[in-house]
Design a protein around this motif. Structure first.
Motif, mmCIF file in Angstrom:
data_model
loop_
_atom_site.group_PDB
_atom_site.id
_atom_site.type_symbol
_atom_site.label_atom_id
_atom_site.label_comp_id
_atom_site.label_asym_id
_atom_site.label_seq_id
_atom_site.Cartn_x
_atom_site.Cartn_y
_atom_site.Cartn_z
ATOM 1 N N LEU A 158 36.315 61.509 29.476
ATOM 2 C CA LEU A 158 35.467 60.327 29.377
ATOM 3 C C LEU A 158 34.482 60.276 30.550
ATOM 4 O O LEU A 158 33.302 59.945 30.380
ATOM 5 N N ALA A 159 34.981 60.608 31.748
ATOM 6 C CA ALA A 159 34.094 60.653 32.917
ATOM 7 C C ALA A 159 33.005 61.700 32.716
ATOM 8 O O ALA A 159 31.844 61.478 33.092
ATOM 9 N N GLU A 160 33.363 62.819 32.131
ATOM 10 C CA GLU A 160 32.377 63.874 31.860
ATOM 11 C C GLU A 160 31.338 63.397 30.847
ATOM 12 O O GLU A 160 30.152 63.738 30.954
ATOM 13 N N CYS A 161 31.789 62.611 29.869
ATOM 14 C CA CYS A 161 30.849 62.013 28.915
ATOM 15 C C CYS A 161 29.769 61.223 29.651
ATOM 16 O O CYS A 161 28.569 61.339 29.357
ATOM 17 N N ARG A 162 30.185 60.417 30.627
ATOM 18 C CA ARG A 162 29.229 59.608 31.376
ATOM 19 C C ARG A 162 28.293 60.474 32.208
ATOM 20 O O ARG A 162 27.088 60.208 32.303
ATOM 21 N N ARG A 163 28.837 61.513 32.821
ATOM 22 C CA ARG A 163 27.992 62.395 33.646
ATOM 23 C C ARG A 163 26.913 63.065 32.817
ATOM 24 O O ARG A 163 25.830 63.388 33.318
ATOM 25 N N ALA A 168 30.951 55.810 27.441
ATOM 26 C CA ALA A 168 32.377 56.119 27.373
ATOM 27 C C ALA A 168 33.179 54.874 27.723
ATOM 28 O O ALA A 168 32.781 54.093 28.602
ATOM 29 N N ALA A 169 34.292 54.695 27.041
ATOM 30 C CA ALA A 169 35.142 53.530 27.296
ATOM 31 C C ALA A 169 36.608 53.879 27.053
ATOM 32 O O ALA A 169 36.930 54.657 26.147
ATOM 33 N N LEU A 170 37.465 53.295 27.860
ATOM 34 C CA LEU A 170 38.907 53.323 27.629
ATOM 35 C C LEU A 170 39.300 51.929 27.184
ATOM 36 O O LEU A 170 39.034 50.949 27.882
ATOM 37 N N PHE A 171 39.928 51.847 26.015
ATOM 38 C CA PHE A 171 40.356 50.554 25.462
ATOM 39 C C PHE A 171 41.881 50.535 25.429
ATOM 40 O O PHE A 171 42.495 51.259 24.667
ATOM 41 N N VAL A 172 42.474 49.715 26.293
ATOM 42 C CA VAL A 172 43.928 49.553 26.317
ATOM 43 C C VAL A 172 44.282 48.327 25.479
ATOM 44 O O VAL A 172 43.843 47.214 25.794
ATOM 45 N N LEU A 173 45.038 48.547 24.423
ATOM 46 C CA LEU A 173 45.499 47.431 23.603
ATOM 47 C C LEU A 173 46.962 47.165 23.914
ATOM 48 O O LEU A 173 47.834 47.985 23.603
ATOM 49 N N VAL A 174 47.225 46.038 24.566
ATOM 50 C CA VAL A 174 48.593 45.639 24.862
ATOM 51 C C VAL A 174 49.182 45.080 23.570
ATOM 52 O O VAL A 174 48.656 44.116 23.015
ATOM 53 N N GLN A 175 50.261 45.684 23.087
ATOM 54 C CA GLN A 175 50.763 45.371 21.749
ATOM 55 C C GLN A 175 51.725 44.177 21.747
ATOM 56 O O GLN A 175 52.776 44.177 21.124
ATOM 57 N N MET A 176 51.272 43.122 22.481
ATOM 58 C CA MET A 176 52.022 41.866 22.572
ATOM 59 C C MET A 176 51.064 40.819 23.131
ATOM 60 O O MET A 176 49.926 41.143 23.502
ATOM 61 N N SER A 177 51.500 39.575 23.221
ATOM 62 C CA SER A 177 50.656 38.504 23.751
ATOM 63 C C SER A 177 51.238 37.967 25.053
ATOM 64 O O SER A 177 52.286 38.427 25.522
#
Length: 228
Positions: A158-163, A168-177
């Motif tokens: 992802l960092a290379e994508c930006r360079r 580029a994005a990292l999406f963390v989905l926490v599977q709870m509330s």
């Protein structure tokens, strides 16, 4: 995203990372575990769980283990669900722009990213990697729950994508509330946390949301603070 034919059960044991023994309607059944992570704090004897009955008669296991109750929290542990839920959310909310088309499973360099957004009018591309998070301690969401060289590789790509001028994005989905904040799990895999910091310095967008979880659905919920 939604499931069909959800049934409540009681967790008995996990002989290996792929299967679990679950008491369903008074009978012990072997279920497929749709998460190869450790989940040790979740899959404990007597835990209330939910399984999806499968319609394919050729399968070796008739059920998939989908969610588990930990205290008052219902936690989805299906590792395939975050990709679907996030894709639905991106299509609905359009946080990167209404003109972008969503494509799944796109390759860049040596990695295959979960999602790519692209414009038909320009060369604009945004590569997004989705990580589902099921580990919670004292209201804090942590990732990963086991060392992940694959996760480190994804962050570096992802960092290379930006360079190279791509988004580029990292999406963390926490599977709870009801999560206070998210942090990399330095105790389990310090390198992942350090590379996450480096990716942010390179311009990778870090995103984290909690989830609305029911026994038969998973939906992207509210933004969660990220503490690196």
């Amino acid at each position: 995203m939604t499931y069909q034919n959800i049934i409540r059960g009681e967790f008995i044991s996990r002989p290996n990372r792929f299967i679990a023994n679950v008491l369903i309607n008074g009978q012990q059944q072997v279920c497929h575990v749709k998460n190869t992570g450790r989940c040790k704090e979740l899959l404990v004897a007597g835990a209330e769980v939910w399984v999806e009955k499968c319609s394919d008669p050729a399968r070796k296991t008739a059920y998939d283990l989908i969610a588990v109750k930990k205290g008052d929290r219902l936690i989805n542990i299906d590792s395939q669900a975050p990709n679907k839920a996030v894709a639905e959310w991106l299509e609905r909310e359009k946080p990167f722009g209404a003109e972008l088309k969503l494509l799944r499973e796109q390759t860049y360099g040596g990695s295959r990213f979960d999602i790519m957004l692209k414009s038909d009018k320009t060369d604009k591309r945004i590569y997004i990697e989705v990580k589902g998070c099921t580990l919670e301690r004292d209201g804090i969401a942590l990732f990963p729950d086991a060392p992940t060289e694959r996760g480190v590789k994804h962050l570096r790509e992802l960092a290379e994508c930006r360079r190279n001028g791509n988004g580029a994005a990292l999406f963390v989905l926490v599977q709870m509330s009801d999560i206070s904040y998210f942090s990399p799990n330095y105790e389990t895999h310090r390198e992942f946390g350090e590379v996450m910091k480096e990716a942010q310095r390179c311009g990778v967008r870090l995103m984290c949301y909690d989830s609305i979880v029911t026994p038969d659905s998973l939906t992207v919920g509210k933004p969660v603070e990220i503490r690196l």
